[in-house]
Design a protein around this motif. Structure first.
Motif, PDB file in Angstrom:
ATOM      1  N   GLY A   1       0.798  -1.227   0.000  1.00 39.27           N
ATOM      2  CA  GLY A   1       0.000   0.000   0.000  1.00 39.27           C
ATOM      3  C   GLY A   1       0.825   1.269   0.000  1.00 39.27           C
ATOM      4  O   GLY A   1       0.358   2.312   0.471  1.00 39.27           O
ATOM      5  N   PHE A   2       2.020   1.215  -0.536  1.00 40.59           N
ATOM      6  CA  PHE A   2       2.953   2.352  -0.477  1.00 40.59           C
ATOM      7  C   PHE A   2       2.337   3.627  -1.027  1.00 40.59           C
ATOM      8  O   PHE A   2       2.607   4.725  -0.538  1.00 40.59           O
ATOM      9  CB  PHE A   2       4.241   2.016  -1.237  1.00 40.59           C
ATOM     10  N   ASN A   3       1.511   3.531  -2.070  1.00 38.92           N
ATOM     11  CA  ASN A   3       0.953   4.726  -2.700  1.00 38.92           C
ATOM     12  C   ASN A   3      -0.137   5.378  -1.863  1.00 38.92           C
ATOM     13  O   ASN A   3      -0.475   6.545  -2.070  1.00 38.92           O
ATOM     14  CB  ASN A   3       0.393   4.383  -4.086  1.00 38.92           C
ATOM     15  N   ILE A   4      -0.672   4.644  -0.897  1.00 41.26           N
ATOM     16  CA  ILE A   4      -1.701   5.177  -0.004  1.00 41.26           C
ATOM     17  C   ILE A   4      -1.113   5.528   1.354  1.00 41.26           C
ATOM     18  O   ILE A   4      -1.548   6.487   2.009  1.00 41.26           O
ATOM     19  CB  ILE A   4      -2.848   4.154   0.167  1.00 41.26           C
ATOM     20  N   LEU A   5      -0.092   4.784   1.758  1.00 37.05           N
ATOM     21  CA  LEU A   5       0.409   4.883   3.131  1.00 37.05           C
ATOM     22  C   LEU A   5       1.704   5.668   3.265  1.00 37.05           C
ATOM     23  O   LEU A   5       2.506   5.380   4.151  1.00 37.05           O
ATOM     24  CB  LEU A   5       0.575   3.477   3.707  1.00 37.05           C
TER      25      LEU A   5
END
Length: 299
Positions: free
Chosen positions: A270-274
């Motif tokens: 979830g790097f792009n959200i977190l």
């Protein structure tokens, strides 16, 4: 010891009520990109789904369509978290993006969400739509990546609809291995306690978790993938789901269906959200845009 179904369902229902949009980093919400949106209803065998449609800058006519399936362990219901990705793809790839609010578990268990994803692809491919349904991409993150993979598999088996590209971002592709066994040195741990809840609520029957639509990266699935939609796969080193995505990428490459594999060394699920930096997220989104445009140009 099996996780109690009643408890998994209860936690899943509570998780669905938690706020979702607050988790998206302000650095990567791409709020400066204008978005023209409208609501639509998509008919499926398991009931109608709500979807938000993002129109490209030049309108939808004669342009392709990108179906997006959000993540959340097959239980959370926060499609709004994918708003930045959807507006980015619509603006930069010049395609219509349909962000689909599929029915999660326990309201719909396996294979319900996969069948909804496939039915949505059939709907999007229809000539009755305002876009060019013959130019179709499916994509998703985490559980949504699994649904995109499942829809692509069903399209292969049913000989349609034609899918130009599947985009699988940190997808969940092997439910046969418990989350605690996926945790190794250097991996994040936040998915470990949630894994039994997600798996139990989504697919309570342990034997069914080896089904090709639930676990295409599991050893039980040995069928040929020749002819399946080409795939772009995104993985992250700290993600406990990385190895199963790599196994699936290898299967796709063997079938001549791997467009690319992007592997981020310093980030996790979830790097792009977190909270990954904007330049990292934009780089991945730009690669998705490039692969989408290239795939649709060949259609």
């Amino acid at each position: 010891m099996a996780f109690p179904l009643w408890l998994a369902d209860g936690i899943a229902r509570l998780a669905q009520k938690a706020p979702g949009s607050l988790r998206v980093s302000s650095e990567t919400n791409f709020a400066e990109i204008p978005a023209v949106t409208e609501d639509m209803r998509i008919p499926t065998r398991h009931g109608d789904l709500h979807a938000t449609v993002y129109s490209p800058p030049n309108g939808s006519a004669e342009r392709g369509v990108y179906l997006n399936f959000h993540g959340g362990g097959f239980v959370m219901r926060h499609p709004e978290q994918d708003d930045p990705l959807c507006r980015y793809i619509a603006a930069h790839a010049d395609v219509t993006v349909v962000n689909i609010d599929y029915t999660p578990a326990p309201q719909s268990r396996f294979p319900g969400p996969v069948e909804q994803a496939y039915d949505a692809a059939l709907w999007a491919a229809s000539s009755d739509r305002p876009w060019d349904g013959s130019r179709l991409v499916v994509g998703g993150q985490s559980a949504g990546g699994a649904l995109a993979a499942g829809a692509s598999r069903l399209a292969l088996e049913a000989n349609g609809p034609s899918i130009s590209l599947q985009v699988l971002m940190y997808p969940a592709l092997d439910l046969t291995i418990p989350a605690r066994q996926k945790k190794t040195a250097g991996k994040e741990s936040f998915l470990v306690p949630m894994g039994p809840i997600f798996d139990t609520a989504y697919c309570p029957d342990v034997a069914r978790r080896s089904d090709r639509l639930a676990s295409p990266a599991a050893p039980a699935d040995t069928a040929s993938l020749e002819g399946i939609a080409p795939a772009l796969i995104v993985t992250a080193h700290k993600d406990i789901l990385r190895e199963e995505a790599i196994r699936y990428a290898e299967r796709l490459e063997h079938a001549g269906a791997l467009t690319g594999h992007l592997d981020l060394p310093d980030y996790g699920h979830g790097f792009n959200i977190l909270g990954a930096p904007r330049d990292i997220v934009a780089e991945i989104y730009d690669r998705i845009v490039e692969c989408t445009q290239a795939a649709l140009a060949q259609t």
